[in-house]
Design a protein around this motif. Sequence first.
Motif, PDB file in Angstrom:
ATOM      1  N   PRO A   1      40.937  43.316  29.899  1.00  0.00           N
ATOM      2  CA  PRO A   1      40.242  43.218  28.600  1.00  0.00           C
ATOM      3  C   PRO A   1      40.413  41.854  27.935  1.00  0.00           C
ATOM      4  N   TYR A   2      41.608  41.272  28.044  1.00  0.00           N
ATOM      5  CA  TYR A   2      41.826  39.947  27.466  1.00  0.00           C
ATOM      6  C   TYR A   2      40.921  38.924  28.121  1.00  0.00           C
ATOM      7  N   TRP A   3      40.879  38.908  29.463  1.00  0.00           N
ATOM      8  CA  TRP A   3      40.096  37.893  30.162  1.00  0.00           C
ATOM      9  C   TRP A   3      38.595  38.106  29.982  1.00  0.00           C
TER      10      TRP A   3
ATOM     11  N   ASP B   1      38.928  30.972  46.462  1.00  0.00           N
ATOM     12  CA  ASP B   1      39.563  30.708  45.169  1.00  0.00           C
ATOM     13  C   ASP B   1      39.910  32.054  44.551  1.00  0.00           C
ATOM     14  N   TYR B   2      41.198  32.406  44.609  1.00  0.00           N
ATOM     15  CA  TYR B   2      41.663  33.692  44.075  1.00  0.00           C
ATOM     16  C   TYR B   2      42.006  33.492  42.596  1.00  0.00           C
ATOM     17  N   GLY B   3      41.370  34.310  41.733  1.00  0.00           N
ATOM     18  CA  GLY B   3      41.501  34.096  40.297  1.00  0.00           C
ATOM     19  C   GLY B   3      40.636  32.928  39.873  1.00  0.00           C
ATOM     20  N   CYS B   4      39.397  32.943  40.337  1.00  0.00           N
ATOM     21  CA  CYS B   4      38.511  31.788  40.189  1.00  0.00           C
ATOM     22  C   CYS B   4      38.004  31.589  38.773  1.00  0.00           C
TER      23      CYS B   4
ATOM     24  N   THR C   1      34.163  30.733  48.282  1.00  0.00           N
ATOM     25  CA  THR C   1      34.149  32.109  47.795  1.00  0.00           C
ATOM     26  C   THR C   1      35.122  32.234  46.631  1.00  0.00           C
ATOM     27  N   GLY C   2      34.701  32.894  45.561  1.00  0.00           N
ATOM     28  CA  GLY C   2      35.574  33.112  44.410  1.00  0.00           C
ATOM     29  C   GLY C   2      35.738  34.582  44.114  1.00  0.00           C
ATOM     30  N   VAL C   3      36.958  34.983  43.764  1.00  0.00           N
ATOM     31  CA  VAL C   3      37.225  36.363  43.353  1.00  0.00           C
ATOM     32  C   VAL C   3      38.045  36.337  42.072  1.00  0.00           C
ATOM     33  N   ASP C   4      37.869  37.368  41.253  1.00  0.00           N
ATOM     34  CA  ASP C   4      38.616  37.475  40.009  1.00  0.00           C
ATOM     35  C   ASP C   4      38.651  38.937  39.597  1.00  0.00           C
ATOM     36  N   THR C   5      39.676  39.290  38.822  1.00  0.00           N
ATOM     37  CA  THR C   5      39.778  40.663  38.316  1.00  0.00           C
ATOM     38  C   THR C   5      38.861  40.915  37.137  1.00  0.00           C
TER      39      THR C   5
ATOM     40  N   LEU D   1      37.298  41.828  41.841  1.00  0.00           N
ATOM     41  CA  LEU D   1      38.317  42.585  42.576  1.00  0.00           C
ATOM     42  C   LEU D   1      38.491  43.957  41.939  1.00  0.00           C
ATOM     43  N   ASP D   2      38.238  45.004  42.709  1.00  0.00           N
ATOM     44  CA  ASP D   2      38.343  46.366  42.187  1.00  0.00           C
ATOM     45  C   ASP D   2      39.771  46.895  42.224  1.00  0.00           C
ATOM     46  N   GLU D   3      40.557  46.451  43.206  1.00  0.00           N
ATOM     47  CA  GLU D   3      41.924  46.942  43.367  1.00  0.00           C
ATOM     48  C   GLU D   3      42.870  45.754  43.595  1.00  0.00           C
ATOM     49  N   PRO D   4      43.000  44.882  42.614  1.00  0.00           N
ATOM     50  CA  PRO D   4      43.859  43.709  42.807  1.00  0.00           C
ATOM     51  C   PRO D   4      45.300  44.116  43.083  1.00  0.00           C
ATOM     52  N   PRO D   5      45.999  43.363  43.913  1.00  0.00           N
ATOM     53  CA  PRO D   5      45.602  42.071  44.487  1.00  0.00           C
ATOM     54  C   PRO D   5      44.777  42.163  45.759  1.00  0.00           C
ATOM     55  N   LEU D   6      44.422  43.375  46.202  1.00  0.00           N
ATOM     56  CA  LEU D   6      43.684  43.514  47.453  1.00  0.00           C
ATOM     57  C   LEU D   6      42.294  42.913  47.323  1.00  0.00           C
ATOM     58  N   SER D   7      41.870  42.243  48.378  1.00  0.00           N
ATOM     59  CA  SER D   7      40.534  41.661  48.431  1.00  0.00           C
ATOM     60  C   SER D   7      39.743  42.352  49.537  1.00  0.00           C
ATOM     61  N   PRO D   8      38.421  42.239  49.533  1.00  0.00           N
ATOM     62  CA  PRO D   8      37.603  42.954  50.510  1.00  0.00           C
ATOM     63  C   PRO D   8      37.448  42.242  51.843  1.00  0.00           C
TER      64      PRO D   8
END
Length: 213
Positions: free
Chosen positions: A9-11, A40-43, A61-65, A85-92
């Motif tokens: 919610p903060y981000w 880039d994890y937490g892009c 490729t970028g991923v973020d929660t 990311l639906d289930e961090p820290p796991l990536s697809p």
Amino acid sequence: MADLDSQIPYWDAAAATKTFTHPLHLPWLGGINRHAAILDYGCGYGRTLQDLEHQGFDNLTGVDTSPGMIERARLLHPAMRFTVLDEPPLSPYPDAAFDMAVLFAVLTCIPTEEAQHRLITELHRVLKPGGTLYVSDFLLQNDERNRIRYDRCATHYDNYGVFETDDGAVFRHHPRSWFPTLLSDFEARGSRHITVNTMSGHESTGIQLLVRK
């Protein structure tokens, strides 16, 4: 990952207003093929990926929660690939999918050591043998403002360096000794101190680390 270690919610609320400033150290990129697969994890909104694109990298490729951050990233960089990311820290992504991963000012957003270890384990999984992990983050600060914040929160969070911000986030600054422990499954390749502005505009000391799987 616990809510404390994602703070979605903060981000989401901050997605339209925050500016990220950790710089790429270009000499560390010199030997990396411009077609290398980079994660880039937490892009966030894609600022570091844009910098990589400007250096000629084309498999990004970028991923973020945060769905809010990813929405902003897609608007700013429609040609790039972004995933929430639906289930961090796991990536697809499958094992050994990437030649390089960048982790810029992400550990500071993950206060607990357990969650940081889970994240590094996931990045180790998706990197190819010999793949590179480039970390940029904040060290413990020595100024009075930060020391007061650390002292105030140390007992509650059971970790000196964790602190609360006025706008409702919980962040963490790290002793330099923490990184060799966290990255013990990697081979150290480079280390440098940097001066970088925080999201609130305060000048802070950071560290950048280059390690290899």
